[in-house]
Each structure stands twice: as C-alpha cells, then as structure tokens.
Write an enzyme that holds these catalytic residues in place. Structure first.
Site, mmCIF file in Angstrom:
data_model
loop_
_atom_site.group_PDB
_atom_site.id
_atom_site.type_symbol
_atom_site.label_atom_id
_atom_site.label_comp_id
_atom_site.label_asym_id
_atom_site.label_seq_id
_atom_site.Cartn_x
_atom_site.Cartn_y
_atom_site.Cartn_z
ATOM 1 C CG ASP A 86 -0.232 -0.369 2.525
ATOM 2 O OD1 ASP A 86 1.008 -0.353 2.557
ATOM 3 O OD2 ASP A 86 -0.922 -0.675 3.509
ATOM 4 C CG ASN A 155 -8.763 -1.305 12.378
ATOM 5 O OD1 ASN A 155 -7.860 -1.937 11.834
ATOM 6 N ND2 ASN A 155 -9.236 -0.175 11.871
ATOM 7 C CG HIS A 157 -5.791 -1.945 9.074
ATOM 8 N ND1 HIS A 157 -5.900 -0.926 10.000
ATOM 9 C CD2 HIS A 157 -4.508 -1.887 8.641
ATOM 10 C CE1 HIS A 157 -4.750 -0.300 10.112
ATOM 11 N NE2 HIS A 157 -3.876 -0.866 9.308
ATOM 12 C CD GLU A 162 -8.707 1.299 8.039
ATOM 13 O OE1 GLU A 162 -8.642 0.355 8.853
ATOM 14 O OE2 GLU A 162 -8.243 2.426 8.267
HETATM 15 C C1 GLP Z 1 -0.415 0.563 8.537
HETATM 16 C C2 GLP Z 1 -0.027 -0.316 7.359
HETATM 17 C C3 GLP Z 1 -0.243 -1.778 7.658
HETATM 18 C C4 GLP Z 1 0.386 -2.127 9.001
HETATM 19 C C5 GLP Z 1 -0.250 -1.301 10.082
HETATM 20 C C6 GLP Z 1 0.266 -1.629 11.468
HETATM 21 O O1 GLP Z 1 -1.772 0.765 8.598
HETATM 22 N N1 GLP Z 1 -0.765 0.027 6.187
HETATM 23 O O2 GLP Z 1 0.320 -2.562 6.622
HETATM 24 O O3 GLP Z 1 0.206 -3.494 9.257
HETATM 25 O O4 GLP Z 1 0.021 0.055 9.792
HETATM 26 O O5 GLP Z 1 1.419 -0.918 11.728
HETATM 27 P P1 GLP Z 1 2.394 -1.181 12.950
HETATM 28 O O6 GLP Z 1 3.223 -2.348 12.563
HETATM 29 O O7 GLP Z 1 3.208 0.072 13.029
HETATM 30 O O8 GLP Z 1 1.559 -1.418 14.133
#
Ligand code: GLP
Length: 264
Positions: A86, A155, A157, A162
C-alpha cells in the site's frame, strides 16, 4: 482446536479446512529472527521470488535481520522482485512519510536489490483508478506473489483494508478509519498531516499470494490476533479471512498472543 507444542501452535478445524501455524516468541527480537528465517528460506529456495512487503513499525526488525543476513553473505536479493501492499494518497515518493521512502530507508538501500524491481503503489498520481488496475496487472505479469508479509492494524486491518461491509477484492482507493489515522499519526508531526486516503492491494490480491506471513507484537494487537484466529471470519476483521488461506504462518510475541493464551 488448539494443539500445543511449546511455542508452536497449529490451529485447525475438525473438517481440516483451516490450517494455520502460529509461532509465539518471548520477545519482539526473537519474533523478527524467526520470521526473517522463513523469508530467507524462501529466497534461498527460490532466488527470483516475488516478495509482497509491508510497512509499519512491526516489520522493521525483520528487515534489519534480512539486512544482516545479506551483509554476512547469506542472502542475495539480486533476482528478487518486491511489491508493496500500500501507499498513502497525496504524498510523493521523496516525502519521508511515504511508504516508498520507508522501504528504501529500511530495506532496499541496504541490500543488493535493483530498485527497478521494487514496486510500491503510486499514491501521488491523479489517475488513481488506472494506478490500481496497473498494479493488479503488474502482480499478474510477475506471476503472483510467492510470499506476502503482513502486519496487522489494531482493528484487524491488513494492508489498508479497513473493517467494512465486504472484503474488497482488488487494489483500490480506501478512506482510512479514524482509528488508523490516529494510530499512524505517531509518525507525523501533527494529526492534520496524516493522509486520509491510501491505495492498497485488495483482500483478493493478498489471498492470491502463495504463502502468507503475518506478524504482530505488543498488547495493542492482542485483540486483533484473537479475533483473527478465533473470531468469526468477517470483513469487520479483515485479517480473519486469512483462516481460509492454505499457507499462513503467524509470528507473534507473547503480548500479542496474550488474549489467546488467556481464553484457551
Ligand atoms: C499501517 C499499514 C499496515 C500495518 C499497520 C500496522 O496501517 N498500512 O500494513 O500493518 O500500519 O502498523 P504497525 O506495525 O506500526 O503497528
């Protein structure tokens, strides 16, 4: 049904439809070492692998492990292609908050992967729809993703898919949930700077990967991990769909596993 073998769990249903391996580590560092080993095995077995990569703070330690293996001459990225999950909309590649910048900084600049074989969706184009279609086509032309690395949002995702009414199939434009904007605001100097939209691979795109590696650490992910492994399979918890994928390995630390440990 949970089969307990020390820090290794296999979650299967009675009909044999669901089969996920869950590896629980004491610490974040240990979790990253183990996940990096699996990725290294993939690259050793298939040096021209297509790796699906993720951003967020969770995979950083895994990328550091992979860089170490490369520096010790135990890993070669010269034939690898990467496609990222993404990218934020409205942020250019050279912006330090872009996921392209993150990937360069945390992995690509430190290993021998040719940059032209590293793909991140372009979130700064005004042709977002075409960009999404092109990204799907690109993945298809590459022969699909061999191993997809995923973090998980609090959440549930994955990528930027989402919680919503249905599982989005293909790469698409998404409006970020307020909780995701808030969670990601820690990387920005103010909340106003956090982009409100992103381009993300769809759930269908992710499910087509041959192998999936999901990583999560910290107590903030405990509920998302519990719901993913044991809750209903629902687009309200996008990661729960992974229970229907034939080859998923989940790497968690004890904190992220704590709700499962309490309830089972
Ligand atoms: C963002 C990314 C996800 C990732 C999430 C969690 O939303 N798009 O791919 O899994 O953050 O991030 P973190 O690893 O910093 O908790």
């Amino acid at each position: 049904m949970l089969r307990l073998k020390k820090d290794f769990f296999s979650i299967a249903d009675r009909k044999g439809w669901i089969n996920m391996n869950v590896i629980v580590s004491k610490t974040y560092e240990e979790m990253c070492q183990k996940a990096a080993r699996l990725i290294a095995a993939q690259l050793t077995l298939k040096p021209d692998s297509v790796l699906g990569l993720a951003t967020g703070s969770t995979p950083i330690g895994i990328y550091q492990e992979l860089i170490c293996k490369y520096q010790e001459d135990r890993l070669d990225f010269s034939k690898v292609t990467t496609v990222n999950l993404d990218e934020y909309v409205g942020i250019s590649e050279d912006n330090e908050q872009s996921y392209r910048y993150f990937m360069n900084h945390n992995l690509f600049d430190h290993v021998n992967i040719p940059k032209k074989y590293t793909y991140v969706p372009n979130g700064s184009t005004d042709r977002i729809e075409e960009e999404c279609e092109d990204y799907e086509q690109l993945i298809e032309q590459l022969g699909g993703v061999d191993l997809q690395l995923l973090g998980i949002g609090g959440n549930g995702h994955i990528g930027f898919n989402e919680p919503c009414g249905e599982f989005p199939e293909y790469t698409h434009l998404v409006d970020l949930k307020q909780e995701t904007i808030e969670a990601n605001s820690r990387f920005f100097s103010s909340m106003d700077e956090v982009p409100k939209q992103a381009v993300t691979m769809g759930i269908g795109t992710i499910m087509q990967a041959k192998k999936v590696v999901l990583v999560a650490n910290g107590v903030g992910k405990a509920k998302a991990i519990y719901d993913t492994l044991f809750g209903p399979v629902t687009p309200n918890v996008p990661a729960s769909i992974l229970r229907f994928h034939p080859d998923v390995t989940v790497f968690v630390d004890e904190e992220a596993f704590s709700m499962v440990a309490q309830k089972h």
